[in-house]
Design a protein around this motif. Sequence first.
Motif, PDB file in Angstrom:
ATOM      1  N   LEU A 150      37.024  31.300  39.545  1.00 20.66           N
ATOM      2  CA  LEU A 150      36.814  29.890  39.895  1.00 20.66           C
ATOM      3  C   LEU A 150      38.054  29.053  39.605  1.00 20.66           C
ATOM      4  CD1 LEU A 150      33.166  29.493  38.600  1.00 20.66           C
ATOM      5  CD2 LEU A 150      33.916  29.230  40.976  1.00 20.66           C
ATOM      6  N   GLY A 151      38.911  29.544  38.739  1.00 23.20           N
ATOM      7  CA  GLY A 151      40.175  28.856  38.500  1.00 23.20           C
ATOM      8  C   GLY A 151      41.179  29.110  39.607  1.00 23.20           C
ATOM      9  N   ALA A 152      41.040  30.259  40.265  1.00 24.35           N
ATOM     10  CA  ALA A 152      41.975  30.622  41.335  1.00 24.35           C
ATOM     11  C   ALA A 152      41.592  30.003  42.671  1.00 24.35           C
ATOM     12  CB  ALA A 152      42.044  32.138  41.470  1.00 24.35           C
ATOM     13  N   THR A 201      41.742  41.331  49.676  1.00 24.91           N
ATOM     14  CA  THR A 201      43.092  41.040  49.192  1.00 24.91           C
ATOM     15  C   THR A 201      43.139  39.715  48.440  1.00 24.91           C
ATOM     16  OG1 THR A 201      44.058  42.261  51.034  1.00 24.91           O
ATOM     17  CG2 THR A 201      45.501  40.742  49.871  1.00 24.91           C
ATOM     18  N   ALA A 202      42.367  38.749  48.899  1.00 24.19           N
ATOM     19  CA  ALA A 202      42.345  37.437  48.243  1.00 24.19           C
ATOM     20  C   ALA A 202      41.894  37.572  46.787  1.00 24.19           C
ATOM     21  CB  ALA A 202      41.416  36.490  48.995  1.00 24.19           C
ATOM     22  N   PHE A 203      40.918  38.437  46.539  1.00 22.54           N
ATOM     23  CA  PHE A 203      40.434  38.628  45.174  1.00 22.54           C
ATOM     24  C   PHE A 203      41.379  39.514  44.367  1.00 22.54           C
ATOM     25  CE2 PHE A 203      36.531  37.611  47.536  1.00 22.54           C
ATOM     26  CZ  PHE A 203      36.088  36.529  46.783  1.00 22.54           C
ATOM     27  N   SER A 204      42.023  40.460  45.029  1.00 17.72           N
ATOM     28  CA  SER A 204      42.950  41.357  44.331  1.00 17.72           C
ATOM     29  C   SER A 204      44.156  40.616  43.779  1.00 17.72           C
ATOM     30  CB  SER A 204      43.418  42.471  45.270  1.00 17.72           C
ATOM     31  OG  SER A 204      42.341  43.290  45.657  1.00 17.72           O
ATOM     32  N   ARG A 205      44.458  39.444  44.334  1.00 17.11           N
ATOM     33  CA  ARG A 205      45.590  38.641  43.852  1.00 17.11           C
ATOM     34  C   ARG A 205      45.303  38.018  42.493  1.00 17.11           C
ATOM     35  NH1 ARG A 205      45.490  36.075  49.219  1.00 17.11           N
ATOM     36  NH2 ARG A 205      46.910  37.182  50.618  1.00 17.11           N
ATOM     37  N   ILE A 206      44.038  37.950  42.116  1.00 13.05           N
ATOM     38  CA  ILE A 206      43.649  37.311  40.863  1.00 13.05           C
ATOM     39  C   ILE A 206      43.895  38.271  39.707  1.00 13.05           C
ATOM     40  CG2 ILE A 206      41.753  36.258  39.576  1.00 13.05           C
ATOM     41  CD1 ILE A 206      40.431  35.650  42.275  1.00 13.05           C
ATOM     42  N   SER A 207      44.507  37.777  38.654  1.00  9.17           N
ATOM     43  CA  SER A 207      44.804  38.603  37.492  1.00  9.17           C
ATOM     44  C   SER A 207      43.529  39.226  36.930  1.00  9.17           C
ATOM     45  CB  SER A 207      45.477  37.751  36.409  1.00  9.17           C
ATOM     46  OG  SER A 207      45.716  38.505  35.240  1.00  9.17           O
ATOM     47  N   GLY A 208      43.550  40.546  36.772  1.00 12.26           N
ATOM     48  CA  GLY A 208      42.404  41.250  36.207  1.00 12.26           C
ATOM     49  C   GLY A 208      41.431  41.788  37.231  1.00 12.26           C
ATOM     50  N   VAL A 209      41.614  41.414  38.495  1.00  6.49           N
ATOM     51  CA  VAL A 209      40.735  41.889  39.563  1.00  6.49           C
ATOM     52  C   VAL A 209      41.478  42.957  40.364  1.00  6.49           C
ATOM     53  CG1 VAL A 209      39.389  41.307  41.608  1.00  6.49           C
ATOM     54  CG2 VAL A 209      39.581  39.666  39.732  1.00  6.49           C
ATOM     55  N   LYS A 250      39.084  47.833  43.447  1.00  6.13           N
ATOM     56  CA  LYS A 250      37.687  48.265  43.384  1.00  6.13           C
ATOM     57  C   LYS A 250      36.751  47.105  43.054  1.00  6.13           C
ATOM     58  CE  LYS A 250      38.466  53.118  42.151  1.00  6.13           C
ATOM     59  NZ  LYS A 250      38.201  54.190  41.141  1.00  6.13           N
ATOM     60  N   LEU A 251      37.175  46.251  42.112  1.00  7.38           N
ATOM     61  CA  LEU A 251      36.337  45.106  41.764  1.00  7.38           C
ATOM     62  C   LEU A 251      36.305  44.099  42.904  1.00  7.38           C
ATOM     63  CD1 LEU A 251      34.569  43.652  39.782  1.00  7.38           C
ATOM     64  CD2 LEU A 251      36.607  42.725  38.670  1.00  7.38           C
ATOM     65  N   ALA A 252      37.437  43.922  43.584  1.00  2.88           N
ATOM     66  CA  ALA A 252      37.485  43.018  44.737  1.00  2.88           C
ATOM     67  C   ALA A 252      36.515  43.488  45.814  1.00  2.88           C
ATOM     68  CB  ALA A 252      38.906  42.958  45.296  1.00  2.88           C
ATOM     69  N   GLU A 253      36.489  44.775  46.055  1.00  2.00           N
ATOM     70  CA  GLU A 253      35.570  45.347  47.047  1.00  2.00           C
ATOM     71  C   GLU A 253      34.122  45.144  46.614  1.00  2.00           C
ATOM     72  OE1 GLU A 253      34.404  47.006  50.511  1.00  2.00           O
ATOM     73  OE2 GLU A 253      36.523  46.784  49.948  1.00  2.00           O
ATOM     74  N   ARG A 254      33.872  45.284  45.319  1.00  2.00           N
ATOM     75  CA  ARG A 254      32.509  45.114  44.812  1.00  2.00           C
ATOM     76  C   ARG A 254      32.039  43.664  44.970  1.00  2.00           C
ATOM     77  NH1 ARG A 254      33.161  47.317  40.160  1.00  2.00           N
ATOM     78  NH2 ARG A 254      32.276  49.335  40.702  1.00  2.00           N
ATOM     79  N   ILE A 255      32.928  42.721  44.692  1.00  2.00           N
ATOM     80  CA  ILE A 255      32.578  41.302  44.840  1.00  2.00           C
ATOM     81  C   ILE A 255      32.169  41.004  46.274  1.00  2.00           C
ATOM     82  CG2 ILE A 255      33.492  38.946  44.807  1.00  2.00           C
ATOM     83  CD1 ILE A 255      35.261  39.840  42.431  1.00  2.00           C
ATOM     84  N   VAL A 256      32.974  41.457  47.218  1.00  2.00           N
ATOM     85  CA  VAL A 256      32.690  41.209  48.638  1.00  2.00           C
ATOM     86  C   VAL A 256      31.398  41.909  49.057  1.00  2.00           C
ATOM     87  CG1 VAL A 256      33.482  41.653  50.987  1.00  2.00           C
ATOM     88  CG2 VAL A 256      35.086  40.802  49.265  1.00  2.00           C
ATOM     89  N   THR A 257      31.249  43.161  48.665  1.00  2.00           N
ATOM     90  CA  THR A 257      30.093  43.946  49.079  1.00  2.00           C
ATOM     91  C   THR A 257      28.786  43.404  48.507  1.00  2.00           C
ATOM     92  OG1 THR A 257      31.447  45.949  49.239  1.00  2.00           O
ATOM     93  CG2 THR A 257      29.065  46.254  49.091  1.00  2.00           C
TER      94      THR A 257
END
Length: 209
Positions: free
Chosen positions: A90-92, A108-116, A119-126
């Motif tokens: 939410l800060g990003a 890719t938008a989520f993968s740019r966030i530090s710590g994501v 695999k986690l980016a894919e999980r968020i979207v899915t």
Amino acid sequence: MIGKLRGMVDSIDEDNVILDVAGVGYTVFCSSRTIAALPPVGEMAQLVIETHVREDHINLYGFPDSIERDWFRLLTNVQRVGNKMALTILGAYTPEQIAHAIMAKDTTAFSRISGVGPKLAERIVTELKDKVAKLPTSEFRVQSTESGKKKTAAASADNTTEDTISALVNLGYSRSEAYGAALKAKQNAGENANLDLLIRLSLKELVRG
């Protein structure tokens, strides 16, 4: 449970603010965007609060409005997304940007966030793609109109729209940018628009910004 706090800003740290409410100081954890938008120390501020109670602590998480609080709740339902990670996301990005990235399947938008990671980016979207349209505060919710219910921008893109998105991504645009422009182009051009027309209209949308 505490649902809202209004008080004087006593101090601001990197990830939290202390609000003085009638002489009691409440430590409230916030996203970096929320921290940046707070008034200076000594002035009044109001935050919507999410209270988390555990055996060893009670944590308060603060948000500028209920929309961002709802997104915090939604994000923390994703496996491996804890409270701290949800605040980082939410800060990003704003809630609108997060919803847009999810509907565009823009990992890719989520993968740019530090710590994501990927695999986690894919999980968020899915895990959230089917929940975004149902979120009451989302601009992508299904709305009723005089002509009956019809899907908003959250609707799944058809093949022509998806081809338009792919073409724009190949031109160097992010999937989120391409998704938004392609949907606007399709709305303006109509259901029977061909690929060439959609690409031209989408590029105009992107240039217009």
